[in-house]
Structure formats: C-alpha cells, structure tokens
Write a protein that holds these residues in place. Structure first.
Motif, PDB file in Angstrom:
ATOM      1  N   UNK A  80       0.813  -1.277  -0.020  1.00  0.00           N
ATOM      2  CA  UNK A  80       0.045  -0.042  -0.003  1.00  0.00           C
ATOM      3  C   UNK A  80       0.892   1.295   0.007  1.00  0.00           C
ATOM      4  N   UNK A  81       2.323   1.052  -0.371  1.00  0.00           N
ATOM      5  CA  UNK A  81       3.046   2.289  -0.448  1.00  0.00           C
ATOM      6  C   UNK A  81       4.044   2.006  -1.540  1.00  0.00           C
ATOM      7  N   UNK A  82       4.093   3.179  -2.378  1.00  0.00           N
ATOM      8  CA  UNK A  82       4.914   3.194  -3.523  1.00  0.00           C
ATOM      9  C   UNK A  82       6.337   3.829  -3.010  1.00  0.00           C
ATOM     10  N   UNK A  83       7.430   2.874  -3.328  1.00  0.00           N
ATOM     11  CA  UNK A  83       8.775   3.403  -3.130  1.00  0.00           C
ATOM     12  C   UNK A  83       9.570   3.245  -4.259  1.00  0.00           C
ATOM     13  N   UNK A  84      10.339   4.322  -4.759  1.00  0.00           N
ATOM     14  CA  UNK A  84      11.320   4.407  -5.841  1.00  0.00           C
ATOM     15  C   UNK A  84      12.252   3.436  -6.187  1.00  0.00           C
ATOM     16  N   UNK A  85      12.663   2.767  -4.748  1.00  0.00           N
ATOM     17  CA  UNK A  85      13.702   2.098  -4.575  1.00  0.00           C
ATOM     18  C   UNK A  85      13.788   0.535  -4.867  1.00  0.00           C
ATOM     19  N   UNK A  86      12.505   0.001  -4.752  1.00  0.00           N
ATOM     20  CA  UNK A  86      12.439  -1.384  -5.056  1.00  0.00           C
ATOM     21  C   UNK A  86      10.951  -1.674  -5.498  1.00  0.00           C
ATOM     22  N   UNK A  87      10.718  -2.656  -6.396  1.00  0.00           N
ATOM     23  CA  UNK A  87       9.430  -3.194  -6.753  1.00  0.00           C
ATOM     24  C   UNK A  87       9.597  -4.547  -7.504  1.00  0.00           C
ATOM     25  N   UNK A  88       8.603  -5.074  -7.976  1.00  0.00           N
ATOM     26  CA  UNK A  88       8.549  -6.080  -8.692  1.00  0.00           C
ATOM     27  C   UNK A  88       8.123  -6.155 -10.143  1.00  0.00           C
ATOM     28  N   UNK A  89       8.595  -6.973 -11.007  1.00  0.00           N
ATOM     29  CA  UNK A  89       7.992  -6.636 -12.411  1.00  0.00           C
ATOM     30  C   UNK A  89       7.728  -8.115 -12.856  1.00  0.00           C
TER      31      UNK A  89
END
Length: 128
Positions: A80-89
């Motif tokens: 529920x939070x967006x972070x510019x440092x980590x994600x999944x694709x």
C-alpha cells in the motif's frame, strides 16, 4: 413480497456501466488526485473480468491519465506504499533463464530508473 426468486423488473438495473458508472468515477477520482498532487500521472485500469474488461474507455481521458489494462505493481498492491527504490515486475511470457529454465513469474526491480523502465515494458506488453 413475491414468493419466487425472480427479478421483477430486469430493466431497472440496466445501464451502460462504462459510461454511466466508471467514467464518472474516473473523472472524480482524477480530480481528487490532481487536487492533492498536480503533477501526478494516473493509470486507469478497466475491470479485470466481464464484458467491460474488453471495452474501450468511453471518453477522452484527462491528459495526465493513461489507459492501462491489467497493470499491476505488486509491491504497491501488497504494501500500500510506493517506493522508488524497490519493486517487482512481471516476466515476459515464455521468458527463460540462461535460455534453459522457465523464468519465475516476477523479478526484483531496484532503483527508480529500473522501476520506470519496468512500468514502460509492462505497458508495452499489455498494449501490444
């Protein structure tokens, strides 16, 4: 009350859902987001299932909106939070590791530049 489980007036509930329900929701939600974050870029996702999932958006989207069928950011959905440092694709359908093994369904994405590129790639896959 009727004794049978039958819809008495089927015409009462008929509407053009995309035009009468979804489009006004998108307009109101867009306005609310842009009031708080004037430079936001807003992905508009149609329903995932049903006949509406196959329909085009019935109007012209606001210039800061883009049509993104079935677009996901798994980290945002879970955290529920967006972070510019980590994600999944998502990996591409049929993608292989070392040209041998099927790739896992998702991969880590680290750093803002890679996150933006992963969004672009996901949208390219969805729109092709």
């Amino acid at each position: 009350l009727p004794k049978e489980n039958k819809l008495q007036d089927p015409g009462r509930f008929h509407c053009d859902w995309m035009q009468q329900c979804f489009a006004p929701f998108v307009k109101n939600f867009t306005r609310a987001i842009l009031n708080e974050m004037p430079h936001a870029l807003i992905g508009v996702c149609p329903p995932a299932f049903g006949k509406e999932s196959l329909e085009a958006y019935p109007e012209t989207l606001h210039p800061q909106c883009f049509w993104a069928p079935h677009f996901y950011d798994g980290i945002v959905l879970l955290g529920k939070v967006w972070t510019p440092d980590f994600g999944i694709a998502e990996t591409k359908p049929g993608e292989k590791l070392f040209n041998l093994l099927p790739a896992p369904p998702v991969r880590p994405v680290i750093g803002l530049a890679q996150r933006v590129e992963s969004y672009k790639e996901q949208l390219r896959q969805k729109c092709d």
